[in-house]
Design a protein around this motif. Structure first.
Motif, PDB file in Angstrom:
ATOM      1  N   ASP A 148       0.853  -1.183   0.000  1.00  0.00           N
ATOM      2  CA  ASP A 148       0.000   0.000   0.000  1.00  0.00           C
ATOM      3  C   ASP A 148       0.903   1.253   0.000  1.00  0.00           C
ATOM      4  OD1 ASP A 148       0.616   0.738   2.791  1.00  0.00           O
ATOM      5  OD2 ASP A 148      -0.470  -1.108   3.282  1.00  0.00           O
ATOM      6  N   LYS A 155       1.432   3.681   1.973  1.00  0.00           N
ATOM      7  CA  LYS A 155       2.180   3.968   3.200  1.00  0.00           C
ATOM      8  C   LYS A 155       3.376   3.016   3.337  1.00  0.00           C
ATOM      9  CE  LYS A 155       1.595   4.705   8.127  1.00  0.00           C
ATOM     10  NZ  LYS A 155       0.746   4.443   9.283  1.00  0.00           N
ATOM     11  N   HIS A 180       6.090   3.872   0.969  1.00  0.00           N
ATOM     12  CA  HIS A 180       6.841   5.032   1.452  1.00  0.00           C
ATOM     13  C   HIS A 180       7.849   4.607   2.534  1.00  0.00           C
ATOM     14  CE1 HIS A 180       7.672   9.129   2.639  1.00  0.00           C
ATOM     15  NE2 HIS A 180       7.428   8.806   3.902  1.00  0.00           N
ATOM     16  N   ILE A 181       7.359   3.774   3.456  1.00  0.00           N
ATOM     17  CA  ILE A 181       8.255   3.302   4.536  1.00  0.00           C
ATOM     18  C   ILE A 181       9.412   2.495   3.955  1.00  0.00           C
ATOM     19  CG2 ILE A 181       8.397   1.825   6.596  1.00  0.00           C
ATOM     20  CD1 ILE A 181       5.398   2.540   7.048  1.00  0.00           C
TER      21      ILE A 181
END
Lengths: 234, 535
Positions: A164, A166, A169-170
């Motif tokens: 996903d 997020k 991004h992590i």
């Protein structure tokens, strides 16, 4: 950190990768770009010691993948494009299995599982069997297992597929941090925008041959990576 | 649509075995196809001969009593029993736990059509087992009574309705297991436990039926009355096999109705069971102190989890553990009877000396029910990349597979050897020899199963039942081991005058041990290389 010298891998008479040479230094993130079937996965699997190759040499941290596979594998973590993990284990058992294989001490292991699990929001699902995980959860687990033993070189095949926004991004942050600590990352992707933003180096492969390689600026010039890639593909 | 589904199913069942090399994915050469076909023919003929012998012992007395129809009815009963035994252990997985279920259910295919294709694949397996019993019985009958038409045609064709009945029974058992298993938390454990319980009940009823029928054999009128009323389908099979068209049609109609009814019952709940996940209640992770273990024990634990996570794997390749644990208990309970029987069969000191050899062969026979290593490489499936990417030696990975088989088989084998020898009142050296030869056999079969699976792997399966149940490796391991044991027994009969049974048993143990060491050597070198090339 990674030195690929004249790598050739054939399937029968067909060369999947031919005379490919590539160097990645510590601290670098190298994006590997190419169309479907260009030879990206074959190259990554050869580096990971999963596939044997017909010609050339691969060195990881100075050790030959061919002659000293155990040593090189200790320095590597590999995440495939479709993480078929052990469905019969729970997430935590899988991580402990990886920890045992790499000899990660209990306290280090526990701390890493806790912090990475929390970062990727997977901690509460670690008691679930992997068979109950979604594709994205399996991908997160594969990422956590890859980071668990603190490898020097991380190989990733399409790592953002199924994650996903997020988690993507992590993962990008984790990749950067890993390289800032002196590690190196070699990953394949079809998402050119990600490669453009994330990579220090980029390598473009076409029909098994490396057709362009260098820093992002060298390869891209004034154009976008997408334009360069499409031009080279034509 | 059905044609496409059947093509997919048959390709999975036969195509990759017979026509395609599962390791390279390339089409087999004509020689390879002939070799594989021959392998199956030899296996079929071996079993056909075995069941033919049983049929022969039934045929003559029943034909002489004018009960030809009863001969076929009893053979049908035996054939259906074997058909159920042959497929019941993978029915639940084959019906409800295929990896392609989601894909198939997402397509515009009625669930009943998906189920029909899966039922047919189970029916084909049942057909194989039923024909193994029924066709040799037809040959025996033709030899004893003679060939007549259309009786012979009906006899040959009766295998189809009998397979349908066997499929209906096995699928209903699988369905009952599934109905309960979807509601419970530990699916694997309950699937194994329920399958064993249902099967025990099923065979208890079967055994009772056989006992009742045998006791009635003296009274022809009574037998006929029972069959005509309570067991009419079998009566129809018996009379149909004698060339009576009306009974043949009735048998076909009854079997078709049983199959259709099963299909109807199962299709009503198919999606619900195939997609149900009620039992898998979410367990929230609570952090515990991590236990560190060595690479060797981590790999062994991985194998153990693989084994205990799959009901198909446990039921098909590990049922021997349970039987080997129950056998000595049963032996101790019935110790008096067993000792009487031994005294009856082995009266002289000369024949009593053979007891250790007989015991060793019996224990080895029980051990052949465990073939844990035989599908262990195939079961790595698509996650094989993982073990190849880790810093572990291939020989350690293979050794973990071997150790699991040896631990789970050699311990019950040792228990059997000690208890059986105690019951048979053998001397200590004799008991030690029985133990040594049985354990050597376990080591040999464990290594042979692993080596064969490396040579003939199937990593691209959609259902565990394929590598576990329908793989040539598993078939070779079971039937090959029986063949080896038969050869050992036969060879002793030839050498009895030259070698003492104890020396012969020692020789057998040494040969198995040498075979094991040779296989181990290959596994560490050529076998490891082949395994590495599979990724």
């Amino acid at each position: 950190m990674l030195k690929i010298e004249h790598l050739t891998k054939k399937y029968g008479d067909k060369a999947a990768v031919e005379d490919l040479s590539l160097h990645i230094r510590p601290g670098e993130i190298c994006g590997f770009i190419g169309h479907n079937g260009a030879g990206k996965t074959t190259t990554l699997k050869s580096v990971a010691g999963i596939l044997s190759f017909d010609g050339g040499e691969i060195y990881v941290n100075g050790n030959s993948v061919k002659t000293d596979p155990m040593k090189t594998k200790r320095d590597i973590a590999y995440i495939p494009d479709n993480p078929d993990l052990y469905d019969y284990m729970t997430g935590i058992r899988f991580l402990n299995f990886i920890g045992d294989i790499f000899g990660v001490p209990a306290d280090v292991r526990q701390e890493k599982i806790r912090s990475l699990g929390d970062t990727f929001e997977l901690t509460k699902d670690l008691a679930q069997p992997i068979s109950a995980y979604s594709h994205g959860m399996k991908q997160k687990l594969a990422v956590i297992s890859a980071w668990l033993h603190d490898p020097k070189l991380i190989l990733m095949d399409e790592p953002f597929v199924g994650l996903d926004p997020k988690a993507s991004h992590i993962l990008k942050e984790q990749m950067r941090e890993h390289c800032d600590r002196g590690g190196a990352i070699f990953f394949s992707t079809h998402v050119l925008e990600v490669a453009e933003k994330l990579c220090d180096e980029v390598a473009i492969i076409k029909q098994g041959r490396l057709i362009r390689e260098g820093t992002m600026e060298e390869v891209r010039g004034d154009e976008s990576l997408e334009s360069v890639f499409l031009e080279l593909e034509d | 649509m059905l044609k496409a589904l059947y093509q997919k199913q048959f390709l999975e069942m036969l195509g990759q075995n017979l026509f395609r090399d599962r390791r390279t994915g390339k089409a087999r050469s004509r020689g390879g196809i002939i070799l594989f076909s021959l392998l199956y023919v030899v296996l079929f003929l071996t079993f056909a001969f075995m069941f033919g012998s049983i049929a022969f012992s039934l045929c003559t007395p029943l034909v002489e009593a004018g009960l030809d129809w009863l001969y076929f009815a009893l053979i049908a009963l035996l054939a259906v029993a074997l058909g159920v035994f042959g497929s019941v252990f993978n029915t639940y997985a084959a019906l409800y736990r295929s990896k392609d279920n989601d894909l198939l259910l997402s397509m515009p295919i009625p669930p009943s059509a998906i189920l029909l294709v899966k039922l047919t694949s189970i029916a084909l397996l049942a057909f194989l087992f039923v024909s193994l019993v029924f066709w040799p019985a037809v040959v025996v009958y033709s030899i004893v009574v003679g060939v007549s038409f259309p009786a012979l045609l009906f006899q040959i064709l009766l295998v189809i309705p009998l397979s349908a009945v066997s499929t209906a029974l096995t699928c209903l058992l699988g369905w009952l297991v599934a109905l309960i298993a979807v509601r419970v938390k530990n699916k694997t454990f309950w699937t194994v436990a329920l399958t064993i319980v249902f099967l025990a009940v099923y065979y208890y009823i079967y055994g009772s039926a056989f006992r009742i029928l045998s006791s009635l054999l003296a009274n022809v009128d009574k037998v006929s009355a029972v069959f005509r009323s309570w067991l009419f389908p079998l009566y129809a099979v018996g009379e149909g096999a004698l060339g009576k068209p009306l009974y043949f049609i009735l048998a076909v109609l009854i079997a078709s109705a049983a199959f259709a009814l099963t299909w109807y019952i199962l299709s009503r709940t198919y999606i619900r069971i195939a997609t149900d996940n009620r039992g898998a209640a979410k367990t929230v992770y609570r952090e515990k102190r991590a236990k560190v273990s060595s690479v060797h024990s981590a790999l062994l634990r991985r194998e153990f989890r693989r084994f205990t996570s799959s009901s198909v794997y446990m039921l098909n390749c590990g049922l021997g553990i349970l039987i080997m644990l129950l056998a000595p208990i049963a032996g101790l309970i019935k110790m008096g009877t067993v000792r009487d029987l031994l005294g009856m069969f082995f009266q002289s000191a000369e024949t009593r000396a053979v007891i250790p050899l007989v015991l060793a062969l019996l224990i080895c026979l029980l051990a052949t029910m465990n073939d844990i290593t035989a599908p262990s490489v195939s079961l790595e499936g698509r996650s094989l990349w993982l073990v190849r990417s880790l810093p572990v030696r291939t020989q350690d990975v293979l050794s973990a597979k071997l150790r699991l088989h040896v631990i789970l088989t050699a311990i019950p084998v040792a228990l059997d050897a000690l208890v059986f020898c105690f019951i048979a009142q053998t001397s200590v050296p004799e008991a030690l020899l029985v133990l040594a030869s049985s354990v050597a056999f376990v080591l040999f079969t464990a290594a042979a199963g692993l080596a064969l699976n490396i040579l003939m792997p199937n990593l691209n399966w959609t259902n565990e039942a394929f590598p576990v149940k329908q793989s040539p490796v598993v078939l070779i391991m079971i039937f090959g081991a029986w063949f080896v044991l038969a050869v050992i027994g036969g060879l002793y009969a030839l050498l009895a005058g030259i070698l003492s049974p104890l020396f012969y048993l020692l020789l057998v143990a040494v040969v198995f041990l040498l075979g094991f060491l040779l296989l181990l050597l290959w596994l560490r070198r050529g076998g490891s290389k082949r395994f590495e090339a599979l990724a």
